[in-house]
Motif scaffolding. Structure first.
Motif, PDB file in Angstrom:
ATOM      1  N   ASN A 129     -29.459  46.325 -35.508  1.00 24.97           N
ATOM      2  CA  ASN A 129     -30.771  46.049 -36.096  1.00 24.97           C
ATOM      3  C   ASN A 129     -30.841  44.623 -36.611  1.00 24.97           C
ATOM      4  N   THR A 130     -31.540  43.761 -35.877  1.00 24.24           N
ATOM      5  CA  THR A 130     -31.731  42.382 -36.309  1.00 24.24           C
ATOM      6  C   THR A 130     -33.193  42.124 -36.677  1.00 24.24           C
ATOM      7  N   ILE A 224     -39.024  54.212 -43.099  1.00 24.25           N
ATOM      8  CA  ILE A 224     -40.385  54.525 -42.664  1.00 24.25           C
ATOM      9  C   ILE A 224     -41.000  53.361 -41.889  1.00 24.25           C
ATOM     10  N   ALA A 225     -40.637  52.113 -42.260  1.00 21.65           N
ATOM     11  CA  ALA A 225     -41.205  50.944 -41.592  1.00 21.65           C
ATOM     12  C   ALA A 225     -40.490  50.605 -40.287  1.00 21.65           C
ATOM     13  N   HIS A 226     -39.481  51.370 -39.912  1.00 20.09           N
ATOM     14  CA  HIS A 226     -38.756  51.062 -38.667  1.00 20.09           C
ATOM     15  C   HIS A 226     -39.682  51.141 -37.453  1.00 20.09           C
ATOM     16  N   ILE A 227     -40.598  52.108 -37.443  1.00 19.65           N
ATOM     17  CA  ILE A 227     -41.526  52.217 -36.315  1.00 19.65           C
ATOM     18  C   ILE A 227     -42.419  50.979 -36.239  1.00 19.65           C
ATOM     19  N   LEU A 228     -42.750  50.407 -37.394  1.00 24.20           N
ATOM     20  CA  LEU A 228     -43.506  49.153 -37.427  1.00 24.20           C
ATOM     21  C   LEU A 228     -42.703  48.035 -36.766  1.00 24.20           C
ATOM     22  N   ASP A 229     -41.405  47.937 -37.116  1.00 22.96           N
ATOM     23  CA  ASP A 229     -40.556  46.899 -36.516  1.00 22.96           C
ATOM     24  C   ASP A 229     -40.483  47.052 -34.999  1.00 22.96           C
ATOM     25  N   ARG A 245     -38.614  40.949 -40.124  1.00 17.82           N
ATOM     26  CA  ARG A 245     -39.319  41.406 -41.325  1.00 17.82           C
ATOM     27  C   ARG A 245     -38.382  41.385 -42.507  1.00 17.82           C
ATOM     28  N   TYR A 246     -38.866  40.884 -43.631  1.00 18.12           N
ATOM     29  CA  TYR A 246     -38.143  40.982 -44.895  1.00 18.12           C
ATOM     30  C   TYR A 246     -39.080  41.678 -45.887  1.00 18.12           C
ATOM     31  N   ALA A 247     -38.844  42.966 -46.121  1.00 20.27           N
ATOM     32  CA  ALA A 247     -39.721  43.784 -46.974  1.00 20.27           C
ATOM     33  C   ALA A 247     -41.142  43.746 -46.425  1.00 20.27           C
ATOM     34  N   ILE A 280     -53.316  43.731 -35.770  1.00 24.15           N
ATOM     35  CA  ILE A 280     -53.839  44.454 -36.938  1.00 24.15           C
ATOM     36  C   ILE A 280     -53.932  45.947 -36.649  1.00 24.15           C
ATOM     37  N   ARG A 281     -54.366  46.296 -35.439  1.00 18.82           N
ATOM     38  CA  ARG A 281     -54.498  47.700 -35.063  1.00 18.82           C
ATOM     39  C   ARG A 281     -53.146  48.403 -35.064  1.00 18.82           C
ATOM     40  N   GLU A 282     -52.128  47.730 -34.534  1.00 16.73           N
ATOM     41  CA  GLU A 282     -50.793  48.341 -34.489  1.00 16.73           C
ATOM     42  C   GLU A 282     -50.211  48.493 -35.891  1.00 16.73           C
ATOM     43  N   ILE A 283     -50.474  47.524 -36.755  1.00 12.70           N
ATOM     44  CA  ILE A 283     -50.000  47.622 -38.143  1.00 12.70           C
ATOM     45  C   ILE A 283     -50.646  48.821 -38.831  1.00 12.70           C
TER      46      ILE A 283
END
Length: 634
Positions: A129-130, A224-229, A245-247, A280-283
């Motif tokens: 995970n980078t 939870i934010a992994h899917i966002l990454d 991403r940092y936080a 924006i839509r994906e976020i």
């Protein structure tokens, strides 16, 4: 960058806490114990996935069922957190929700298990995970920024109310439905209850969310934010960009002649940029919202920074930040104080300047941050120039070869730790000696009242501070422990302190050394500096070398050379770890273990049952040196 102060605090602990000069044989043995410990956490991951009750969840978290139930069901929701606000640098206030100590300990236990689960999941899927660099071991704002170095464009966006958008339902749903966890519904609900803050709003509505201030919020938010990454890196890869991403801070960088429209577009012919509709839509699909006010594009012709780190050519800090730190150090070591100046937005949104007297701890954090950034960059250059592996740190260099920032940090450390220490400082020959003496003080310290501070209606507090050896002390102060470094420290002490100024009496620095052949050079140096004819042999209770510097040699034992381990009872020295016997030597065989493991897994773990009475004469000598210094006129 809102998370910078948190990172600086963790960075300082990390940098100042690393072990220096650990022999390879100790590292291997220590690794075995760490693997065993990690295996215990992995076993708890299995218990977590099988848990279907409070009792079973408590077992997975290494908690008592009654303790877990008390925190969840007895302490009222309105009493579980202390809510307060701190000013934002950009204006306005940020709310912090700090859990009460009982809940904080439980959340820390949950965070420890979930962090291990996260590593196991990555390993199982073969993932390196980078993408996410916040709140993860081995990652920082430096690793986050390094990915975007030397880019034509750096595009940065922020998520709005990052922790606050992760509510009770999202936490419950994640742990219940995520294929890697797939927890029992009751267990998932209990974890959500532990992690989420249930707050009553002014309109009497109730809101549950991950609180900013909880130990478990960072790891859960990353899960939870992994899917966002994943979705962001897919978009970035198709556009030929880098993503990290940092936080709540998302960064995209590109070397294309034109920045990809799939990620951001310029607003007409202005300098303003906005995120693309698709981004924006994906976020939003991932359950987050963009904070449009913090969107920015940075060009290579101007200064580019990522999470507060300059990335144009090499990783660096802002020049003005470093200049202010140098000026504050100069004021501190010449006048004994310094002042901080900074700008904040007032309630009307106008920038106003503030000034207040500086605090040494804050300045140390700033200097540590500067040093970490510059050292990280030097290490990167060194790795690129050589294929040799290392432990992540560069060796010490001559003072003349240090850059200006390292010299300034060195002067600050010399001044605050030795010239004007906040408390009487004890400097032993290594980290393990610190452990021995601390444990001895806990058991027999009442016999040496001079070493403690007494306050009305409060238990006595240890007056002494122990010097912490680290990679930083090795690199900047030339101190890693051992007779050679101690001898040079004594010999150069007067010259090192000659440029400092301070009004009033200073607290003592007490060196505690073995009484063996290796210490003969230290004794010779003391004799030379103090003019003692015929030399010294360590028989005196203490030796006043110069100014606030004292040397205490261990009381000589009848059988010759004396080291501190010899003051332990024979049965303690004979304790085996994993079938290995203790060796007090720096080098030892495959069937032996060394001082580090002895200190951590024998002395510290079993201190309640160890007889420390033989350490009395050592503590008496330290007490005598402290009393002698206290008796000196101001």
């Amino acid at each position: 960058m809102e998370v910078l102060l948190d990172w600086i605090a963790r960075c300082t602990r990390s940098v100042m806490g690393r072990n220096g000069g650990m022999p390879e044989s100790i590292r291997r043995t220590h690794l075995i114990i760490n693997i065993h410990s990690e295996g215990m956490v992995n076993r708890r991951f299995d218990l977590l996935k099988k848990a279907a009750s409070v009792t079973e969840l408590a077992s997975a978290l290494d908690y008592s069922p009654n303790g877990l139930s008390y925190i969840l069901f007895v302490i009222k929701d309105e009493h579980k957190y202390t809510n307060f606000e701190i000013p934002k640098r950009s204006g306005g206030m940020r709310e912090i929700n700090a859990p009460v100590p009982e809940l904080q300990r439980l959340q820390s236990a949950l965070a420890k298990v979930l962090e291990s689960c996260s590593r196991d999941i990555d390993d199982a899927h073969g993932i390196v995970n980078t993408l996410s660099h916040g709140f993860r071991p081995g990652h920082s704002i430096l690793t986050n920024a390094a990915r975007h170095r030397r880019s034509r464009y750096v595009f940065n966006i922020d998520l709005s109310d990052f922790f606050g958008t992760i509510n009770f339902g999202r936490v419950l749903g994640f742990f219940q439905k995520n294929k890697d966890f797939n927890l029992h519904p009751k267990t998932a609900r209990l974890i959500a209850q532990i992690a989420c803050h249930r707050k009553i709003l002014p309109n009497s509505e109730k809101r549950t969310f991950l609180p900013q201030g909880s130990p478990s919020s960072p790891v859960i938010s990353n899960l939870i934010a992994h899917i966002l990454d994943v979705r962001m890196v897919q978009i970035a890869a198709r556009a030929g960009c880098h993503y990290t991403r940092y936080a709540d801070d998302l960064t995209f960088s590109s070397n294309h002649i034109n920045f990809p429209n799939a990620i951001a577009q310029r607003v007409n012919e202005t300098t303003q940029w906005v995120a693309s509709r698709n981004l924006i839509r994906e976020i939003r699909r991932c359950g987050f919202e963009l904070n449009a006010n913090k969107t920015r594009m940075q060009y290579k012709e101007f200064r580019q920074d990522v999470t507060g780190i300059i990335v144009n050519t090499k990783l660096n800090v802002r020049a003005e930040y470093a200049r202010k730190a140098r000026a504050m150090v100069h004021s501190l070591i010449t006048k004994g104080e310094f002042w901080c100046h900074w700008k904040v937005r007032d309630k009307k949104g106008q920038w106003v300047e503030k000034k207040e007297k500086g605090v040494e701890a804050s300045l140390r954090g700033a200097l540590s941050h500067i040093d970490s950034v510059r050292h990280f960059e030097k290490l990167r250059v060194s790795r690129e120039a050589s294929s040799n592996s290392d432990d992540g740190w560069l060796p010490r260099v001559d003072f003349k070869s240090m850059d200006a920032h390292a010299r300034v940090y060195r002067q600050f450390l010399l001044y605050t730790q030795f010239y004007r220490p906040a408390a009487p400082l004890v400097l032993c020959e290594g980290k393990t000696d610190n452990v021995y003496l601390r444990c001895a003080l806990r058991q027999i310290g009442q016999n040496f009242p001079n070493l403690f501070l007494k306050e009305d209606n409060k238990p006595p507090k240890l007056k002494l501070k122990f010097f912490n050896y680290s990679k930083t002390s090795d690199r900047l102060l030339y101190l890693r422990g051992g007779g050679g470094d101690m001898k040079n420290f004594v010999a150069n002490y007067s010259a090192a302190m000659s440029k400092f100024s301070h009004q009033g009496k200073r607290r003592p620095v007490i060196l505690v050394v073995d009484n063996d052949k290796a210490s003969s050079s230290i004794f010779s140096t003391i004799a030379s500096l103090t003019g003692v004819k015929g030399g010294i042999n360590g028989s005196e209770s203490y030796y006043h070398v110069i100014d606030n510097l004292y040397v205490v040699a261990l009381p000589k034992l009848p059988h010759g050379d004396t080291t501190i381990e010899q003051f332990f009872p024979k049965e303690v020295l004979e304790i085996e770890l994993g079938g290995k016997k203790f060796s007090g030597e720096d080098k030892f065989g495959p069937n032996q273990y060394g001082k580090h493991l002895f200190a951590e897994y024998v002395v510290k773990k079993r201190q309640a049952s160890i007889d420390f009475s033989s350490f009395g004469p050592i503590l008496q000598r330290i007490s005598d040196a402290l009393a002698a210094h206290d008796a000196k006129p101001s």
